[in-house]
Design a protein around this motif. Structure first.
Motif, PDB file in Angstrom:
ATOM      1  N   PHE A   4       0.865  -1.181   0.000  1.00 13.76           N
ATOM      2  CA  PHE A   4       0.000   0.000   0.000  1.00 13.76           C
ATOM      3  C   PHE A   4       0.898   1.227   0.000  1.00 13.76           C
ATOM      4  O   PHE A   4       1.827   1.330   0.800  1.00 13.76           O
ATOM      5  CB  PHE A   4      -0.879   0.002   1.250  1.00 13.76           C
ATOM      6  N   ILE A   5       0.635   2.174  -0.902  1.00 11.78           N
ATOM      7  CA  ILE A   5       1.435   3.389  -1.011  1.00 11.78           C
ATOM      8  C   ILE A   5       0.709   4.515  -0.293  1.00 11.78           C
ATOM      9  O   ILE A   5      -0.290   5.050  -0.791  1.00 11.78           O
ATOM     10  CB  ILE A   5       1.680   3.765  -2.486  1.00 11.78           C
ATOM     11  N   SER A   6       1.195   4.883   0.889  1.00 13.67           N
ATOM     12  CA  SER A   6       0.630   5.982   1.670  1.00 13.67           C
ATOM     13  C   SER A   6       1.422   7.241   1.361  1.00 13.67           C
ATOM     14  O   SER A   6       2.637   7.280   1.558  1.00 13.67           O
ATOM     15  CB  SER A   6       0.708   5.652   3.165  1.00 13.67           C
ATOM     16  N   HIS A   7       0.736   8.272   0.860  1.00 19.32           N
ATOM     17  CA  HIS A   7       1.432   9.494   0.449  1.00 19.32           C
ATOM     18  C   HIS A   7       0.456  10.657   0.383  1.00 19.32           C
ATOM     19  O   HIS A   7      -0.758  10.463   0.343  1.00 19.32           O
ATOM     20  CB  HIS A   7       2.058   9.301  -0.937  1.00 19.32           C
ATOM     21  N   VAL A  58       5.211   4.269   3.668  1.00 26.84           N
ATOM     22  CA  VAL A  58       4.792   5.613   4.068  1.00 26.84           C
ATOM     23  C   VAL A  58       5.775   6.617   3.480  1.00 26.84           C
ATOM     24  O   VAL A  58       6.910   6.734   3.949  1.00 26.84           O
ATOM     25  CB  VAL A  58       4.742   5.750   5.608  1.00 26.84           C
ATOM     26  N   PHE A  59       5.361   7.326   2.432  1.00 27.26           N
ATOM     27  CA  PHE A  59       6.201   8.341   1.809  1.00 27.26           C
ATOM     28  C   PHE A  59       6.118   9.595   2.662  1.00 27.26           C
ATOM     29  O   PHE A  59       5.088  10.259   2.710  1.00 27.26           O
ATOM     30  CB  PHE A  59       5.735   8.593   0.372  1.00 27.26           C
ATOM     31  N   TRP A  60       7.230   9.906   3.354  1.00 32.25           N
ATOM     32  CA  TRP A  60       7.231  10.962   4.366  1.00 32.25           C
ATOM     33  C   TRP A  60       7.868  12.243   3.845  1.00 32.25           C
ATOM     34  O   TRP A  60       8.969  12.223   3.301  1.00 32.25           O
ATOM     35  CB  TRP A  60       7.967  10.483   5.612  1.00 32.25           C
ATOM     36  N   SER A  61       7.151  13.338   4.031  1.00 32.41           N
ATOM     37  CA  SER A  61       7.607  14.647   3.563  1.00 32.41           C
ATOM     38  C   SER A  61       6.944  15.733   4.392  1.00 32.41           C
ATOM     39  O   SER A  61       6.099  15.446   5.246  1.00 32.41           O
ATOM     40  CB  SER A  61       7.221  14.840   2.092  1.00 32.41           C
ATOM     41  N   VAL A  62       7.286  16.970   4.100  1.00 33.14           N
ATOM     42  CA  VAL A  62       6.604  18.089   4.748  1.00 33.14           C
ATOM     43  C   VAL A  62       5.112  18.033   4.424  1.00 33.14           C
ATOM     44  O   VAL A  62       4.278  18.352   5.278  1.00 33.14           O
ATOM     45  CB  VAL A  62       7.245  19.448   4.359  1.00 33.14           C
ATOM     46  N   ASN A  63       4.766  17.594   3.221  1.00 33.77           N
ATOM     47  CA  ASN A  63       3.353  17.489   2.838  1.00 33.77           C
ATOM     48  C   ASN A  63       2.632  16.397   3.608  1.00 33.77           C
ATOM     49  O   ASN A  63       1.528  16.597   4.104  1.00 33.77           O
ATOM     50  CB  ASN A  63       3.228  17.205   1.332  1.00 33.77           C
ATOM     51  N   SER A  64       3.232  15.225   3.711  1.00 37.16           N
ATOM     52  CA  SER A  64       2.567  14.120   4.398  1.00 37.16           C
ATOM     53  C   SER A  64       2.517  14.327   5.908  1.00 37.16           C
ATOM     54  O   SER A  64       1.610  13.832   6.568  1.00 37.16           O
ATOM     55  CB  SER A  64       3.230  12.784   4.052  1.00 37.16           C
ATOM     56  N   SER A  65       3.468  15.076   6.444  1.00 31.53           N
ATOM     57  CA  SER A  65       3.490  15.294   7.906  1.00 31.53           C
ATOM     58  C   SER A  65       2.270  16.067   8.386  1.00 31.53           C
ATOM     59  O   SER A  65       1.889  15.965   9.556  1.00 31.53           O
ATOM     60  CB  SER A  65       4.764  16.029   8.322  1.00 31.53           C
ATOM     61  N   THR A  66       1.629  16.820   7.500  1.00 31.77           N
ATOM     62  CA  THR A  66       0.429  17.588   7.883  1.00 31.77           C
ATOM     63  C   THR A  66      -0.841  16.990   7.289  1.00 31.77           C
ATOM     64  O   THR A  66      -1.899  17.602   7.358  1.00 31.77           O
ATOM     65  CB  THR A  66       0.566  19.055   7.424  1.00 31.77           C
TER      66      THR A  66
END
Length: 199
Positions: A4-7, A58-66
């Motif tokens: 599963f691609i969480s982004h 879990v693709f983690w970025s400034v966007n995903s953090s919020t």
């Protein structure tokens, strides 16, 4: 692997190339834009997928953090992991945004440098670029897809407009005598679609 691609949707340009590489390596990838159709319940489809997969990336970025969606998805995955250890959670770092404390101790993969092939190799346990390419080629051959290469366009399995098989496509070439440039491409004999470029 059924992943599963969480982004966050704003990161899709970074996410899709890796998801496509993983598919070419035989990974069963669940990506929202590939799986959810008009009229589908988005929460229903996501919930169903999170219950079936064995890996959540879990693709983690400034966007995903919020993003409430991304945070809910990794929390559900971690809960499942703690309950029955039936799912792997793999953080994939897109930028320098710190991971949440619950994801910090998990081995992660970095995509911050944009090296999609290296990230794919790490995710599937392939040591070299040559091995990666051999596995991709094997997947294509085993798929039974009919594909062809057209100069000025590249590899194609079918017409992007009407879906005609590659056997219905034909190559073309032309010369611009005034500029001394050569062009080539591909044309669909069924619907007339045509594309190419300078070679």
């Amino acid at each position: 692997m059924h992943a599963f691609i969480s982004h966050n949707h704003r990161d899709k340009p970074d996410v899709k190339p890796l998801a496509a590489r993983l598919r070419l390596l035989g990974v069963d990838v669940w990506l929202d834009s590939w799986e959810i159709r008009p009229g589908d319940s988005i929460p229903g489809k996501v919930n169903e997928a999170l219950g079936l997969v064995d890996t959540v990336m879990v693709f983690w970025s400034v966007n995903s953090s919020t993003s409430a969606w991304v945070n809910t998805e990794w929390e559900v995955a971690l809960t499942r992991r703690m309950r029955d250890n039936s799912v792997r959670v793999i953080p994939i770092i897109l930028d320098d945004t710190p991971l949440p404390p619950l994801l910090e101790p998990i081995m992660w993969v970095s995509l911050a440098d944009g090296d999609v092939d290296r990230a794919a190799r790490e995710l599937v346990g392939v040591e070299s670029q040559a091995q990666l390419l051999k596995l991709m080629q094997q997947t294509v051959e085993e798929s039974g897809l009919e594909y062809r290469y057209f100069e000025g366009f590249g590899v194609i399995v079918g017409c992007p407009r009407c879906g005609a098989p590659s056997s219905k496509l034909e190559g073309w070439s032309a010369v611009d005598d005034r500029r001394d440039d050569m062009y080539a491409g591909v044309r669909c004999g069924q619907c007339g679609w045509d594309e190419g470029g300078e070679i």
